[in-house]
Design a protein around this motif. Structure first.
Motif, PDB file in Angstrom:
ATOM      1  N   UNK A   1      79.170  44.277  46.945  1.00 29.13           N
ATOM      2  CA  UNK A   1      79.072  44.307  45.564  1.00 29.13           C
ATOM      3  C   UNK A   1      78.604  42.588  45.355  1.00 29.13           C
ATOM      4  N   UNK A   2      78.909  41.808  46.135  1.00 24.69           N
ATOM      5  CA  UNK A   2      78.740  40.333  45.946  1.00 24.69           C
ATOM      6  C   UNK A   2      80.003  40.019  44.829  1.00 24.69           C
TER       7      UNK A   2
ATOM      8  N   UNK B   1      79.698  59.887  39.508  1.00 22.38           N
ATOM      9  CA  UNK B   1      79.191  58.605  39.710  1.00 22.38           C
ATOM     10  C   UNK B   1      77.855  58.549  39.594  1.00 22.38           C
ATOM     11  N   UNK B   2      77.177  57.317  39.354  1.00 20.53           N
ATOM     12  CA  UNK B   2      75.893  56.938  39.220  1.00 20.53           C
ATOM     13  C   UNK B   2      75.490  56.059  40.296  1.00 20.53           C
ATOM     14  N   UNK B   3      74.225  56.333  41.041  1.00 20.46           N
ATOM     15  CA  UNK B   3      73.756  55.311  41.936  1.00 20.46           C
ATOM     16  C   UNK B   3      73.200  53.970  41.188  1.00 20.46           C
ATOM     17  N   UNK B   4      73.612  53.029  41.664  1.00 20.10           N
ATOM     18  CA  UNK B   4      73.174  51.781  40.886  1.00 20.10           C
ATOM     19  C   UNK B   4      72.466  50.643  41.612  1.00 20.10           C
TER      20      UNK B   4
ATOM     21  N   UNK C   1      73.637  50.635  52.492  1.00 19.43           N
ATOM     22  CA  UNK C   1      74.489  51.496  51.736  1.00 19.43           C
ATOM     23  C   UNK C   1      74.037  51.776  50.299  1.00 19.43           C
ATOM     24  N   UNK C   2      74.053  52.991  49.595  1.00 18.68           N
ATOM     25  CA  UNK C   2      73.709  53.260  48.401  1.00 18.68           C
ATOM     26  C   UNK C   2      75.161  52.843  47.634  1.00 18.68           C
ATOM     27  N   UNK C   3      74.979  52.126  46.593  1.00 17.64           N
ATOM     28  CA  UNK C   3      76.267  51.814  45.781  1.00 17.64           C
ATOM     29  C   UNK C   3      76.437  52.413  44.499  1.00 17.64           C
TER      30      UNK C   3
ATOM     31  N   UNK D   1      85.184  52.444  38.796  1.00 15.79           N
ATOM     32  CA  UNK D   1      85.349  52.714  39.907  1.00 15.79           C
ATOM     33  C   UNK D   1      84.108  52.603  40.829  1.00 15.79           C
ATOM     34  N   UNK D   2      84.107  51.946  41.969  1.00 16.25           N
ATOM     35  CA  UNK D   2      82.906  51.553  42.672  1.00 16.25           C
ATOM     36  C   UNK D   2      83.238  52.216  44.227  1.00 16.25           C
TER      37      UNK D   2
END
Length: 179
Positions: A79-80, A143-146, A162-164, A123-124
């Motif tokens: 996520x940086x 959850x939602x893909x961001x 990866x999908x975040x 929550x990630x």
């Protein structure tokens, strides 16, 4: 599922967590998911390090470990650097021979409540890009893909994309008790 108890892991639990993770990897491989996890990839030392920098949670049924997940308080590799307060769920796993369908979702809700209880808003998590079934599982859980993370380092030195995904726990509904 009322007989499921969640608690923080201790050092004596680590061999059981390694077995659970290896069994989950074998389950995935048997179903054609070949890029996600490999048996023997993570050992006791990995989970010990998680306990030092984050939290390792267990789910028990009749004193047997039947589920686990890691909860991190930062995840710069995916996520940086982040200013938003979040908790990061990793390696959510269940013993599919010992628990009914829906147990993984129940454990995810416990993780969400734990994150909310710390005052964090999100929550990630991430899942292997291209694993449509797992992505759909998390989308169905709210959850939602961001975004995506290309080339995230993995155990053994490999890199994967990866999908975040993230979910807000700001409304406080997840802040109820952890059990």
């Amino acid at each position: 599922m009322n007989d499921l108890r969640c608690r923080l892991a201790s050092g004596t639990d680590l061999p059981a967590v390694v077995r659970l993770r290896d069994d989950a990897a074998r389950w995935m491989l048997a179903r054609g998911v070949t890029q996600q996890w490999q048996p023997g990839e993570l050992g006791v030392e990995h989970f010990r390090k998680i306990m030092e920098s984050g939290e390792l949670w267990l789910a028990e049924k009749a004193d047997e470990v039947v589920g686990a997940w890691e909860l991190w308080w930062e995840d710069e590799a995916a996520w940086g650097p982040q200013s938003t307060a979040a908790g990061y769920v990793h390696r959510l796993m269940v013993d599919r021979t010992a628990v009914p369908r829906g147990t993984g979702r129940q454990l995810l809700r416990v993780a969400e409540r734990r994150v909310a209880a710390t005052g964090r808003e999100l929550v990630r998590l991430d899942c292997l890009a291209g694993n449509a079934r797992l992505t759909a599982y998390y989308l169905d859980a709210g959850y939602r893909a961001v975004g995506t993370k290309e080339g995230k380092p993995q155990p053994g030195g490999s890199f994967k994309s990866f999908t975040l995904l993230e979910k807000s726990v700001r409304d406080g509904a997840e802040a109820a008790s952890l059990t």
